[in-house]
Design a protein around this motif. Structure first.
Motif, PDB file in Angstrom:
ATOM      1  N   HIS A  46       0.773  -1.113   0.189  1.00 56.90           N
ATOM      2  CA  HIS A  46       0.164  -0.196  -0.111  1.00 56.90           C
ATOM      3  C   HIS A  46       1.142   0.907   0.156  1.00 56.90           C
ATOM      4  O   HIS A  46       0.809   2.713  -0.776  1.00 56.90           O
ATOM      5  N   THR A  68      -7.034   1.367  -2.068  1.00 59.53           N
ATOM      6  CA  THR A  68      -5.832   0.563  -0.834  1.00 59.53           C
ATOM      7  C   THR A  68      -6.060  -0.614  -1.641  1.00 59.53           C
ATOM      8  O   THR A  68      -5.020  -1.366  -1.535  1.00 59.53           O
ATOM      9  N   GLN A  71      -3.870  -1.422  -5.066  1.00 66.04           N
ATOM     10  CA  GLN A  71      -2.546  -0.990  -4.648  1.00 66.04           C
ATOM     11  C   GLN A  71      -1.931  -2.973  -4.029  1.00 66.04           C
ATOM     12  O   GLN A  71      -0.783  -2.942  -4.413  1.00 66.04           O
TER      13      GLN A  71
END
Length: 212
Positions: A46, A68, A71
């Motif tokens: 993240h 998030t 990622q």
């Protein structure tokens, strides 16, 4: 004195990248207590991904869970050393104005997750300047929210006013612990162990109540 947010961010990037580069596969699978849904590797994914997304303008869904989680998933196969390199490279391209904007910024995110990482790795806290800078900013943002129920909270270090106080809360912990609570890094049970004001502290936490 105006805080040097770009300098603080650069220092934190270097600390986190150095820690990340030393995380092996076994430790990478360790759960992060403050963010129970993530492992250490996920958290580093993240941080690297968020820095890259900010400089590349890939902000759809930011700062929500879908943003998030993307990622994290995109970086599952990368080593922690690769994540450290990505974080350094993207942070080096971060516009200074992004770091000094009003309200939550990449500085907030990085400093909070650095604390998450250190707790997960059983390491000492980051330099005190990190939470000493962040706490008053967070208190101001929370206190400025519409319809927030104001209160005064007394830690073992200081007294803080959230909005217009109508109640008093005591916290058997220092300012670092208050910041962790306000960033949704402590569960209901953890807050209740150290404070008589869980019913006031938890509702104002930036990301709502944390999963147990």
């Amino acid at each position: 004195m105006t805080p040097d947010l770009p300098g603080l961010y650069a220092d934190a990037v270097e600390r986190v990248a150095t820690l990340a580069a030393g995380v092996d596969e076994r430790v990478g699978r360790r759960a992060v207590p403050a963010t129970p849904a993530w492992t250490v590797h996920d958290l580093l994914g993240h941080l690297a991904g968020a820095a890259t997304d900010v400089v590349d303008g890939r902000l759809d869904g930011s700062p929500g869970r879908s943003w998030t989680n993307r990622q994290v998933v995109e970086r599952r196969s990368r080593t922690t050393a690769e994540l450290a390199s990505e974080l350094r490279a993207s942070a080096g391209r971060m516009p200074a104005g992004t770091l000094t904007a009003a309200g939550p910024t990449p500085v907030w995110d990085l400093l909070t997750h650095e604390a998450d990482l250190r707790e997960a790795l059983d390491l000492p806290r980051a330099p005190a300047a990190t939470w000493e800078l962040l706490l008053p900013l967070v208190v101001a943002v929370i206190g400025g929210r519409p319809r927030v129920r104001g209160f005064e909270v007394r830690t073992t270090q200081a007294s803080w006013r959230v909005g217009v106080p109508t109640a008093l809360v005591t916290l058997d912990g220092d300012d670092y612990e208050l910041l962790r609570i306000l960033f949704s890094r402590r569960s209901t049970e953890q807050i209740a162990r150290v404070s008589d004001g869980v019913g006031l502290l938890e509702p104002v936490a930036l990301f709502g109540p944390r999963a147990a």
